[in-house]
Write a protein that holds these residues in place. Structure first.
Motif, PDB file in Angstrom:
ATOM      1  N   GLU A  80      45.314   4.432  43.654  1.00  0.00           N
ATOM      2  CA  GLU A  80      44.826   3.345  44.503  1.00  0.00           C
ATOM      3  C   GLU A  80      43.322   3.481  44.676  1.00  0.00           C
ATOM      4  O   GLU A  80      42.829   4.513  45.133  1.00  0.00           O
ATOM      5  N   ALA A  81      42.613   2.420  44.301  1.00  0.00           N
ATOM      6  CA  ALA A  81      41.151   2.473  44.315  1.00  0.00           C
ATOM      7  C   ALA A  81      40.521   1.945  45.588  1.00  0.00           C
ATOM      8  O   ALA A  81      39.445   2.400  45.979  1.00  0.00           O
ATOM      9  N   GLN A  82      41.166   0.984  46.240  1.00  0.00           N
ATOM     10  CA  GLN A  82      40.506   0.282  47.337  1.00  0.00           C
ATOM     11  C   GLN A  82      41.038   0.595  48.726  1.00  0.00           C
ATOM     12  O   GLN A  82      40.274   0.649  49.693  1.00  0.00           O
ATOM     13  N   VAL A  83      42.336   0.771  48.838  1.00  0.00           N
ATOM     14  CA  VAL A  83      42.946   1.020  50.150  1.00  0.00           C
ATOM     15  C   VAL A  83      43.972   2.136  50.034  1.00  0.00           C
ATOM     16  O   VAL A  83      44.335   2.556  48.925  1.00  0.00           O
ATOM     17  N   VAL A  84      44.445   2.609  51.166  1.00  0.00           N
ATOM     18  CA  VAL A  84      45.515   3.611  51.184  1.00  0.00           C
ATOM     19  C   VAL A  84      46.778   2.963  50.599  1.00  0.00           C
ATOM     20  O   VAL A  84      47.067   1.789  50.884  1.00  0.00           O
ATOM     21  N   PRO A  85      47.538   3.663  49.762  1.00  0.00           N
ATOM     22  CA  PRO A  85      48.760   3.085  49.193  1.00  0.00           C
ATOM     23  C   PRO A  85      49.700   2.558  50.274  1.00  0.00           C
ATOM     24  O   PRO A  85      49.819   3.149  51.352  1.00  0.00           O
ATOM     25  N   GLY A  86      50.375   1.459  49.964  1.00  0.00           N
ATOM     26  CA  GLY A  86      51.256   0.832  50.953  1.00  0.00           C
ATOM     27  C   GLY A  86      52.311   1.756  51.516  1.00  0.00           C
ATOM     28  O   GLY A  86      52.663   1.666  52.699  1.00  0.00           O
ATOM     29  N   LEU A  87      52.849   2.675  50.711  1.00  0.00           N
ATOM     30  CA  LEU A  87      53.892   3.588  51.190  1.00  0.00           C
ATOM     31  C   LEU A  87      53.359   4.605  52.187  1.00  0.00           C
ATOM     32  O   LEU A  87      54.148   5.300  52.831  1.00  0.00           O
ATOM     33  N   LEU A  88      52.030   4.692  52.322  1.00  0.00           N
ATOM     34  CA  LEU A  88      51.432   5.675  53.228  1.00  0.00           C
ATOM     35  C   LEU A  88      50.641   5.021  54.363  1.00  0.00           C
ATOM     36  O   LEU A  88      49.970   5.714  55.124  1.00  0.00           O
ATOM     37  N   GLN A  89      50.729   3.713  54.498  1.00  0.00           N
ATOM     38  CA  GLN A  89      49.937   3.023  55.520  1.00  0.00           C
ATOM     39  C   GLN A  89      50.597   3.065  56.891  1.00  0.00           C
ATOM     40  O   GLN A  89      51.820   3.039  57.011  1.00  0.00           O
ATOM     41  N   THR A  90      49.762   3.098  57.933  1.00  0.00           N
ATOM     42  CA  THR A  90      50.259   2.943  59.296  1.00  0.00           C
ATOM     43  C   THR A  90      50.388   1.454  59.594  1.00  0.00           C
ATOM     44  O   THR A  90      49.780   0.614  58.907  1.00  0.00           O
ATOM     45  N   PRO A  91      51.147   1.074  60.617  1.00  0.00           N
ATOM     46  CA  PRO A  91      51.282  -0.353  60.951  1.00  0.00           C
ATOM     47  C   PRO A  91      49.950  -1.034  61.250  1.00  0.00           C
ATOM     48  O   PRO A  91      49.702  -2.150  60.767  1.00  0.00           O
ATOM     49  N   ASP A  92      49.088  -0.389  62.023  1.00  0.00           N
ATOM     50  CA  ASP A  92      47.805  -1.012  62.380  1.00  0.00           C
ATOM     51  C   ASP A  92      46.902  -1.170  61.166  1.00  0.00           C
ATOM     52  O   ASP A  92      46.215  -2.188  61.011  1.00  0.00           O
ATOM     53  N   TYR A  93      46.894  -0.167  60.307  1.00  0.00           N
ATOM     54  CA  TYR A  93      46.080  -0.244  59.086  1.00  0.00           C
ATOM     55  C   TYR A  93      46.604  -1.363  58.190  1.00  0.00           C
ATOM     56  O   TYR A  93      45.835  -2.173  57.662  1.00  0.00           O
ATOM     57  N   ALA A  94      47.927  -1.414  58.011  1.00  0.00           N
ATOM     58  CA  ALA A  94      48.527  -2.447  57.164  1.00  0.00           C
ATOM     59  C   ALA A  94      48.184  -3.840  57.686  1.00  0.00           C
ATOM     60  O   ALA A  94      47.861  -4.745  56.912  1.00  0.00           O
TER      61      ALA A  94
END
Length: 285
Positions: free
Chosen positions: A115-129
């Motif tokens: 992942e180049a731009q953001v944290v991978p979706g499987l590792l995101q917190t709700p607020d970050y997502a």
């Protein structure tokens, strides 16, 4: 815990096996269709997985034509056809997964992602997502909430009794880019550290110091499956479509890109050390 079967994986497996049987009998799709009184297009749709439902009577006709007589073998394929018709939990989040990614993640034994731009979706917190979805385009808050709910539900695959091995290589830029508030980012970075402590998760940070690297073309994901009949897949997400690549040469190229990029990345221990430094610097600001 009830296992999450993947209709797409089952359909793909059934299609591949039927194609193998036909080729073993040295029949073309046209000849197989003619023998059954079906158009060639019907055989092609079944073997490509385009036909999503295969009635038991039609499956029996194909197996009889291909002279598949083993009772266990036939029953396994019928079970595969039955499971392929079921709807996964993600069906209620269809708008969130237009490409059906959870279909494949549900049965993957290994998932590797860059992942180049953001944290991978499987590792995101709700607020970050939520902030990622807000940045993507203007959406009503209710729709954003549903997208976040879908993403959190998808993360359940890492909590299974027998979860897939998950390797994430994250560009340093994704960790330094402030998504939302400083507190949202600190919480996200702490969550990465927590997830990295799991036995099935390996986290690598690709530092700026690595310079040009094999994955400069962008983010992608590789999935492997425990059944040898299920070939590995490469997955690429774009703003307008999702691409699944399964040709052996294509998957091999992505696997090579992943291996070389991971080699350029920091070890898990050094990656966590860098994340700690980023957290500390954000507190001092």
């Amino acid at each position: 815990m009830q296992r999450s079967y993947s209709p797409s994986v089952r359909r793909r497996r059934l299609s591949a096996q039927l194609r193998r049987y036909r080729e073993q009998r040295k029949l073309t799709a046209a000849k197989a269709g003619a023998a059954l009184g079906w158009p060639q297009q019907k055989i092609s749709k079944i073997e490509s997985g385009e036909q999503k439902r295969l009635p038991a009577a039609e499956l029996d006709k194909l197996l009889d034509l291909y002279e598949v007589s083993g009772e266990v073998e036939r029953e396994a394929l019928h079970e595969c056809a039955r499971l392929a018709k079921e709807r996964g939990w993600w069906s209620k989040y269809k708008s969130a997964f237009p490409g059906g990614l959870p279909d494949f993640e549900a049965e993957a034994s290994a998932i590797r992602t860059y992942e180049a731009q953001v944290v991978p979706g499987l590792l995101q917190t709700p607020d970050y997502a939520a902030e990622v979805f807000r940045a993507y385009r203007l959406l009503p808050e209710g729709e954003i909430a549903k997208l976040v709910e879908a993403r959190m539900a998808r993360q359940g695959i890492l909590n299974k009794v027998d979860p897939p091995d998950f390797v994430a290589v994250i560009d340093e830029a994704a960790l330094l880019r402030k998504v939302g508030s400083a507190e949202v980012m600190r919480t996200q970075l702490r969550h990465l550290k927590h997830m990295a402590s799991r036995h099935n998760v390996d986290l690598h940070v690709l530092p700026f110091a690595a310079g040009a690297h094999a994955a400069t073309s962008g983010s992608f994901t590789l999935m492997e499956f425990p059944d040898p009949l299920d070939a590995s897949l490469a997955y690429v997400d774009t703003p307008t479509s999702t691409l699944y690549l399964e040709e052996e040469e294509e998957v091999r190229e992505f696997a090579s890109m992943m291996s070389r990029t991971q080699s350029d990345a920091l070890s898990p221990i050094r990656s966590l050390s860098l994340i700690d430094k980023i957290i500390e610097s954000s507190i001092e600001e």
